[in-house]
Design a protein around this motif. Structure first.
Motif, mmCIF file in Angstrom:
data_model
loop_
_atom_site.group_PDB
_atom_site.id
_atom_site.type_symbol
_atom_site.label_atom_id
_atom_site.label_comp_id
_atom_site.label_asym_id
_atom_site.label_seq_id
_atom_site.Cartn_x
_atom_site.Cartn_y
_atom_site.Cartn_z
ATOM 1 N N VAL A 77 70.964 22.468 -52.346
ATOM 2 C CA VAL A 77 71.495 21.573 -51.310
ATOM 3 C C VAL A 77 71.038 20.140 -51.558
ATOM 4 O O VAL A 77 71.834 19.190 -51.486
ATOM 5 C CB VAL A 77 71.063 22.055 -49.910
ATOM 6 C CG1 VAL A 77 71.367 20.991 -48.854
ATOM 7 C CG2 VAL A 77 71.772 23.357 -49.546
ATOM 8 N N GLU B 179 73.940 17.297 -52.488
ATOM 9 C CA GLU B 179 74.202 16.247 -51.505
ATOM 10 C C GLU B 179 73.797 14.872 -52.014
ATOM 11 O O GLU B 179 74.439 13.866 -51.689
ATOM 12 C CB GLU B 179 73.496 16.567 -50.196
ATOM 13 C CG GLU B 179 74.080 17.782 -49.477
ATOM 14 C CD GLU B 179 73.439 18.060 -48.131
ATOM 15 O OE1 GLU B 179 73.998 18.871 -47.377
ATOM 16 O OE2 GLU B 179 72.367 17.476 -47.837
ATOM 17 N N TRP C 124 73.253 29.813 -43.950
ATOM 18 C CA TRP C 124 73.512 28.456 -43.468
ATOM 19 C C TRP C 124 73.371 27.447 -44.606
ATOM 20 O O TRP C 124 74.191 26.532 -44.758
ATOM 21 C CB TRP C 124 72.541 28.127 -42.341
ATOM 22 C CG TRP C 124 72.722 26.764 -41.738
ATOM 23 C CD1 TRP C 124 73.608 26.390 -40.765
ATOM 24 C CD2 TRP C 124 71.998 25.576 -42.083
ATOM 25 N NE1 TRP C 124 73.469 25.049 -40.485
ATOM 26 C CE2 TRP C 124 72.489 24.521 -41.270
ATOM 27 C CE3 TRP C 124 70.969 25.302 -42.984
ATOM 28 C CZ2 TRP C 124 71.989 23.225 -41.345
ATOM 29 C CZ3 TRP C 124 70.475 24.002 -43.075
ATOM 30 C CH2 TRP C 124 70.985 22.978 -42.261
ATOM 31 N N LEU C 125 72.329 27.616 -45.437
ATOM 32 C CA LEU C 125 72.152 26.742 -46.585
ATOM 33 C C LEU C 125 73.296 26.894 -47.580
ATOM 34 O O LEU C 125 73.779 25.908 -48.144
ATOM 35 C CB LEU C 125 70.826 27.056 -47.290
ATOM 36 C CG LEU C 125 69.541 26.488 -46.687
ATOM 37 C CD1 LEU C 125 68.338 26.973 -47.485
ATOM 38 C CD2 LEU C 125 69.561 24.960 -46.633
ATOM 39 N N LYS D 76 76.384 27.741 -46.946
ATOM 40 C CA LYS D 76 77.564 27.073 -46.387
ATOM 41 C C LYS D 76 77.455 25.565 -46.571
ATOM 42 O O LYS D 76 78.432 24.897 -46.934
ATOM 43 C CB LYS D 76 77.693 27.438 -44.904
ATOM 44 C CG LYS D 76 78.925 26.850 -44.231
ATOM 45 C CD LYS D 76 79.012 27.302 -42.769
ATOM 46 C CE LYS D 76 80.239 26.707 -42.098
ATOM 47 N NZ LYS D 76 80.335 27.140 -40.663
ATOM 48 N N ARG D 77 76.286 25.030 -46.345
ATOM 49 C CA ARG D 77 76.066 23.592 -46.509
ATOM 50 C C ARG D 77 76.213 23.197 -47.981
ATOM 51 O O ARG D 77 76.783 22.142 -48.286
ATOM 52 C CB ARG D 77 74.663 23.244 -45.997
ATOM 53 C CG ARG D 77 74.287 21.786 -46.103
ATOM 54 C CD ARG D 77 73.012 21.506 -45.319
ATOM 55 N NE ARG D 77 72.430 20.230 -45.679
ATOM 56 C CZ ARG D 77 71.328 19.708 -45.123
ATOM 57 N NH1 ARG D 77 70.700 20.407 -44.173
ATOM 58 N NH2 ARG D 77 70.849 18.544 -45.511
ATOM 59 N N LYS E 140 79.883 23.191 -48.897
ATOM 60 C CA LYS E 140 80.536 22.037 -48.275
ATOM 61 C C LYS E 140 80.323 20.777 -49.110
ATOM 62 O O LYS E 140 81.183 19.885 -49.156
ATOM 63 C CB LYS E 140 80.003 21.832 -46.855
ATOM 64 C CG LYS E 140 80.690 20.711 -46.089
ATOM 65 C CD LYS E 140 80.146 20.596 -44.673
ATOM 66 C CE LYS E 140 80.835 19.474 -43.909
ATOM 67 N NZ LYS E 140 80.302 19.348 -42.520
#
Length: 327
Positions: free
Chosen positions: A20, A24, A138-139, A141-142, A145
């Motif tokens: 992540v 990002e 959750w990580l 999915k992030r 994204k």
């Protein structure tokens, strides 16, 4: 078009935190996370997920002592993890180095200690508990994204990645023993029980770290074991009995609790976590390899902090690659 291809090996809390951070921060990179096991089948999924550091590691000791690494993780999780009070029973009255990382640290009162007649001193504080069974999805999915790609595949050597990727990030945990030949990484076997005890509202942990009670969203995790060099993944009936006896001495009401499940995992331990960069000759060309593994039982506590450090090492690799391209 994304020009630099980066692969992260490992899908535990270290791997996905790192993935992540990189995806990002570096949108011009094509980032792939690769592993043979994903949640709910990782070691991270069985972890109690408490943010807490029992001892000082030599890795980046200055930043650990001054709170940077722990606080990076604490601040990151504060908005998404439930905060509860923890009681820790210890054999000494010294203020631990980690007291500044948690909230409301104080000695326990005499009234509080009456609950624990076998202990003469204790400490109370509030910290965070992050359950990886929900945090890892959750990580992921992030990560997706941010443009990240996920591939389920067992990586047997770095050589097989060299033709497809420009930078390799190794978050394979205990797998690094074989993947990169690290003889310093070893298993610490942990066995825990999940029990149904909704009346337990506070964390309780004995000072030696081998006996603990951590309430969660759906169950209470009680444990545990710290068996160094033990590769067994089978549930040990003797360990189960010992865990129940020790935890029931701290919280007698657990005698009434229903056992929901028993779990065994191998903590990827090392004298100190390995967070460093090297250049490895693979298929006749130099490939930057960044390592981030060996966190032992402190994976959730250190994950985001060491992921940010890993991001810095990836940026350093990109800078060197750009400099060489100009020559």
């Amino acid at each position: 078009m994304k020009s630099v291809r980066v692969v992260i090996v490992g899908a535990g809390v270290i791997g996905f935190s790192t993935a992540v951070c990189i995806s990002e921060a570096l949108p011009f990179c094509s980032v792939t996370l690769m592993a043979d096991k994903f949640s709910p089948d990782t070691t991270s999924d069985g972890a109690a997920g408490i943010l807490f550091l029992h001892h000082i590691m030599q890795y980046d000791k200055v930043n650990i002592l001054h709170g940077k690494i722990c606080n990076d993780s604490f601040d990151h999780l504060l908005a998404i993890a439930q905060s509860q009070c923890q009681l820790i029973l210890v054999p000494a009255v010294e203020t631990p180095f980690w007291s500044e990382f948690v909230i409301g640290f104080r000695p326990m009162t005499d009234v509080e200690l009456k609950r624990f007649p076998d202990h003469k001193f204790g400490q109370a504080f509030t910290t965070l508990k992050c359950e990886c069974s929900t945090y890892l999805p959750w990580l992921e999915k992030r990560f997706r994204k941010a443009g990240g790609q996920v591939e389920q595949r067992k990586v047997n050597s770095l050589q097989e990645l060299s033709n497809s990727f420009d930078i390799i990030v190794n978050c394979s945990g205990l797998g690094s023993k074989i993947l990169v030949g690290d003889t310093q990484v070893y298993p610490v076997r942990g066995q825990v029980l999940k029990v149904e005890a909704p009346w337990v509202q506070h964390f309780i942990r004995d000072g030696d770290g081998k006996t603990y009670i951590y309430p969660g969203i759906r169950s209470v995790t009680i444990g545990g074991t710290r068996q160094e060099g033990d590769w067994r993944l089978q549930v040990d009936g003797g360990d189960t009995k010992g865990i129940l006896e020790r935890c029931s001495r701290l919280e007698p009401s657990l005698n009434k609790a229903k056992i929901l499940s028993e779990w065994v995992g191998l903590r990827p331990s090392r004298k100190n976590p390995r967070v460093e960069r090297e250049v490895v000759q693979l298929q006749g060309r130099p490939v930057p390899v960044v390592h981030n593994y060996g966190h032992g039982g402190w994976g959730v506590t250190l994950a985001w902090g060491t992921a940010l450090d890993t991001l810095g090492l990836v940026k350093q690799s990109l800078h060197e690659m750009a400099s060489q391209a100009k020559l």
